[in-house]
Scaffold this active site. Sequence first.
Site, PDB file in Angstrom:
ATOM      1  N   HIS A   7      37.759  32.220  30.448  1.00 36.30           N
ATOM      2  CA  HIS A   7      36.436  33.254  30.461  1.00 36.30           C
ATOM      3  C   HIS A   7      36.927  33.801  31.847  1.00 36.30           C
ATOM      4  O   HIS A   7      37.489  33.590  32.690  1.00 36.30           O
ATOM      5  CB  HIS A   7      35.461  32.258  30.759  1.00 36.30           C
ATOM      6  CG  HIS A   7      35.274  31.194  31.887  1.00 36.30           C
ATOM      7  ND1 HIS A   7      35.794  29.883  31.692  1.00 36.30           N
ATOM      8  CD2 HIS A   7      34.908  31.598  33.190  1.00 36.30           C
ATOM      9  CE1 HIS A   7      35.361  29.465  33.140  1.00 36.30           C
ATOM     10  NE2 HIS A   7      34.904  30.361  33.948  1.00 36.30           N
ATOM     11  N   GLU A  43      23.884  29.488  34.629  1.00 36.99           N
ATOM     12  CA  GLU A  43      25.066  30.280  34.183  1.00 36.99           C
ATOM     13  C   GLU A  43      24.686  30.363  32.442  1.00 36.99           C
ATOM     14  O   GLU A  43      23.913  29.362  31.922  1.00 36.99           O
ATOM     15  CB  GLU A  43      26.323  29.656  34.494  1.00 36.99           C
ATOM     16  CG  GLU A  43      26.548  28.155  33.556  1.00 36.99           C
ATOM     17  CD  GLU A  43      27.804  27.753  33.815  1.00 36.99           C
ATOM     18  OE1 GLU A  43      28.334  27.615  35.172  1.00 36.99           O
ATOM     19  OE2 GLU A  43      28.451  27.713  32.477  1.00 36.99           O
ATOM     20  N   GLN A  60      31.367  34.293  31.364  1.00 43.05           N
ATOM     21  CA  GLN A  60      30.358  33.136  32.146  1.00 43.05           C
ATOM     22  C   GLN A  60      29.550  34.377  32.966  1.00 43.05           C
ATOM     23  O   GLN A  60      30.140  34.834  33.785  1.00 43.05           O
ATOM     24  CB  GLN A  60      31.199  32.569  32.771  1.00 43.05           C
ATOM     25  CG  GLN A  60      30.410  31.612  33.573  1.00 43.05           C
ATOM     26  CD  GLN A  60      31.156  30.527  34.381  1.00 43.05           C
ATOM     27  OE1 GLN A  60      32.265  30.997  35.194  1.00 43.05           O
ATOM     28  NE2 GLN A  60      31.123  29.240  34.573  1.00 43.05           N
ATOM     29  N   HIS A  84      35.541  35.909  39.037  1.00 43.41           N
ATOM     30  CA  HIS A  84      36.914  34.998  38.797  1.00 43.41           C
ATOM     31  C   HIS A  84      37.298  35.079  37.701  1.00 43.41           C
ATOM     32  O   HIS A  84      36.562  35.423  36.600  1.00 43.41           O
ATOM     33  CB  HIS A  84      36.648  33.639  39.244  1.00 43.41           C
ATOM     34  CG  HIS A  84      35.694  32.808  38.550  1.00 43.41           C
ATOM     35  ND1 HIS A  84      34.163  32.596  38.555  1.00 43.41           N
ATOM     36  CD2 HIS A  84      35.855  32.190  37.480  1.00 43.41           C
ATOM     37  CE1 HIS A  84      33.717  32.252  37.923  1.00 43.41           C
ATOM     38  NE2 HIS A  84      34.515  31.754  36.986  1.00 43.41           N
ATOM     39  N   GLU A 134      40.683  30.397  38.307  1.00 41.02           N
ATOM     40  CA  GLU A 134      40.143  29.210  37.892  1.00 41.02           C
ATOM     41  C   GLU A 134      40.881  28.497  36.947  1.00 41.02           C
ATOM     42  O   GLU A 134      41.630  29.148  35.983  1.00 41.02           O
ATOM     43  CB  GLU A 134      38.758  29.233  37.373  1.00 41.02           C
ATOM     44  CG  GLU A 134      38.105  27.850  36.938  1.00 41.02           C
ATOM     45  CD  GLU A 134      36.551  27.910  36.289  1.00 41.02           C
ATOM     46  OE1 GLU A 134      36.067  28.957  36.740  1.00 41.02           O
ATOM     47  OE2 GLU A 134      36.051  27.128  35.725  1.00 41.02           O
TER      48      GLU A 134
HETATM   49  C1  MC0 Z   1      36.517  35.297  48.305  1.00 38.79           C
HETATM   50  N1  MC0 Z   1      37.454  36.174  48.455  1.00 38.79           N
HETATM   51  C2  MC0 Z   1      37.640  36.642  47.210  1.00 38.79           C
HETATM   52  C3  MC0 Z   1      36.823  35.940  46.380  1.00 38.79           C
HETATM   53  N2  MC0 Z   1      35.812  35.217  47.222  1.00 38.79           N
HETATM   54  N3  MC0 Z   1      38.511  37.352  46.612  1.00 38.79           N
HETATM   55  C4  MC0 Z   1      38.506  37.353  45.321  1.00 38.79           C
HETATM   56  N4  MC0 Z   1      37.660  37.239  44.430  1.00 38.79           N
HETATM   57  C5  MC0 Z   1      36.733  36.345  44.941  1.00 38.79           C
HETATM   58  N5  MC0 Z   1      35.732  35.367  44.248  1.00 38.79           N
HETATM   59  C6  MC0 Z   1      38.203  36.553  49.659  1.00 38.79           C
HETATM   60  C7  MC0 Z   1      37.196  37.273  50.650  1.00 38.79           C
HETATM   61  O1  MC0 Z   1      37.244  38.841  50.357  1.00 38.79           O
HETATM   62  C8  MC0 Z   1      37.987  37.104  52.010  1.00 38.79           C
HETATM   63  O2  MC0 Z   1      38.966  38.111  51.904  1.00 38.79           O
HETATM   64  C9  MC0 Z   1      38.408  35.832  51.689  1.00 38.79           C
HETATM   65  O3  MC0 Z   1      38.594  35.496  50.487  1.00 38.79           O
HETATM   66  C10 MC0 Z   1      37.693  34.686  52.405  1.00 38.79           C
HETATM   67  O4  MC0 Z   1      36.215  34.993  51.713  1.00 38.79           O
HETATM   68  P1  MC0 Z   1      34.879  34.438  52.327  1.00 38.79           P
HETATM   69  O5  MC0 Z   1      33.900  35.353  51.984  1.00 38.79           O
HETATM   70  O6  MC0 Z   1      35.233  33.966  53.831  1.00 38.79           O
HETATM   71  O7  MC0 Z   1      34.594  33.238  51.297  1.00 38.79           O
HETATM   72  P2  MC0 Z   1      34.938  31.646  51.500  1.00 38.79           P
HETATM   73  O8  MC0 Z   1      35.883  31.355  52.348  1.00 38.79           O
HETATM   74  O9  MC0 Z   1      33.404  31.189  52.028  1.00 38.79           O
HETATM   75  O10 MC0 Z   1      35.108  31.145  50.239  1.00 38.79           O
HETATM   76  C11 MC0 Z   1      36.213  31.547  49.129  1.00 38.79           C
HETATM   77  C12 MC0 Z   1      36.603  30.723  48.262  1.00 38.79           C
HETATM   78  C13 MC0 Z   1      35.244  29.982  47.657  1.00 38.79           C
HETATM   79  C14 MC0 Z   1      37.516  31.522  47.273  1.00 38.79           C
HETATM   80  C15 MC0 Z   1      37.135  29.597  49.119  1.00 38.79           C
HETATM   81  O11 MC0 Z   1      34.618  31.051  46.926  1.00 38.79           O
HETATM   82  C16 MC0 Z   1      35.412  29.027  46.657  1.00 38.79           C
HETATM   83  O12 MC0 Z   1      35.739  27.852  47.216  1.00 38.79           O
HETATM   84  N6  MC0 Z   1      35.580  29.453  45.470  1.00 38.79           N
HETATM   85  C17 MC0 Z   1      35.596  28.113  44.290  1.00 38.79           C
HETATM   86  C18 MC0 Z   1      34.345  27.678  43.907  1.00 38.79           C
HETATM   87  C19 MC0 Z   1      33.482  28.908  43.118  1.00 38.79           C
HETATM   88  O13 MC0 Z   1      33.816  29.871  42.846  1.00 38.79           O
HETATM   89  N7  MC0 Z   1      32.191  28.373  42.560  1.00 38.79           N
HETATM   90  C20 MC0 Z   1      31.354  29.305  41.803  1.00 38.79           C
HETATM   91  C21 MC0 Z   1      31.890  29.256  40.394  1.00 38.79           C
HETATM   92  P3  MC0 Z   1      39.294  38.809  53.224  1.00 38.79           P
HETATM   93  O14 MC0 Z   1      40.502  39.818  53.318  1.00 38.79           O
HETATM   94  O15 MC0 Z   1      37.905  39.800  53.507  1.00 38.79           O
HETATM   95  O16 MC0 Z   1      39.351  37.806  54.583  1.00 38.79           O
HETATM   96  S1  MC0 Z   1      31.910  27.812  39.824  1.00 38.79           S
HETATM   97  C22 MC0 Z   1      32.362  28.010  38.209  1.00 38.79           C
HETATM   98  O17 MC0 Z   1      32.360  29.003  37.694  1.00 38.79           O
HETATM   99  C23 MC0 Z   1      32.918  26.817  37.322  1.00 38.79           C
HETATM  100  C24 MC0 Z   1      32.147  25.502  37.790  1.00 38.79           C
HETATM  101  C25 MC0 Z   1      32.751  26.952  36.007  1.00 38.79           C
HETATM  102  O18 MC0 Z   1      33.411  27.800  35.526  1.00 38.79           O
HETATM  103  O19 MC0 Z   1      32.390  26.150  35.236  1.00 38.79           O
END
Ligand code: MC0
Length: 138
Positions: A7, A43, A60, A84, A134
């Site tokens: 997705h 979602e 999604q 993502h 993912e």
């Molecule tokens: C953050 N960054 C990204 C991004 N999110 N880059 C591309 N795509 C994204 N989605 C970049 C920012 O621009 C920044 O870069 C750096 O990563 C740190 O970002 P931040 O704003 O400080 O954000 P954090 O550190 O609080 O979190 C980023 C992180 C987080 C990826 C670790 O989003 C995470 O843990 N994601 C995994 C869980 C998730 O996405 N859950 C929601 C969907 P710069 O260069 O500015 O430093 S869950 C889901 O969808 C599942 C359950 C399912 O499919 O069923």
Amino acid sequence: MFTRLDHVGIVCADLEKTIDFYLETFGFELCHTEVNEEQGHREAMLRVNRTDDGGATYLQLLTPTRPDSVVGRWLATRGEGLHHVAFGTPDVAGAAGALGGQGLRVLFDPPRRGSMGSRVTFLHPKDCHGVLTEIVTH
Ligand code: MC0
């Protein structure tokens, strides 16, 4: 390792309006909705096509249930849009272990609950050329 594009995750401000847009404009099929309390979002999964391995490819659509969730912070700072991409695999833990062994940061270890009872983890976007990636096993 991966058998399909599972997705594409899209953050939106109004889930119902966005579902209507994709159904009416592109004719995709709404096949599932749920609330993920742990991740802090609501979602919808819209089926785009079925795939050779018996799975499917989905859009999604994600909207926050609280402002401090990943999706809530994303919407507040970046607005609506692509969040993502998710690749399907028969063995999320095995794939994550192999990719972690190559030095990529694995964000959920062990994998957590995802859409439709799946198990999922993520690879850090900074280790994947700017794309939050993912891995999902249904
Ligand atoms: C953050 N960054 C990204 C991004 N999110 N880059 C591309 N795509 C994204 N989605 C970049 C920012 O621009 C920044 O870069 C750096 O990563 C740190 O970002 P931040 O704003 O400080 O954000 P954090 O550190 O609080 O979190 C980023 C992180 C987080 C990826 C670790 O989003 C995470 O843990 N994601 C995994 C869980 C998730 O996405 N859950 C929601 C969907 P710069 O260069 O500015 O430093 S869950 C889901 O969808 C599942 C359950 C399912 O499919 O069923």
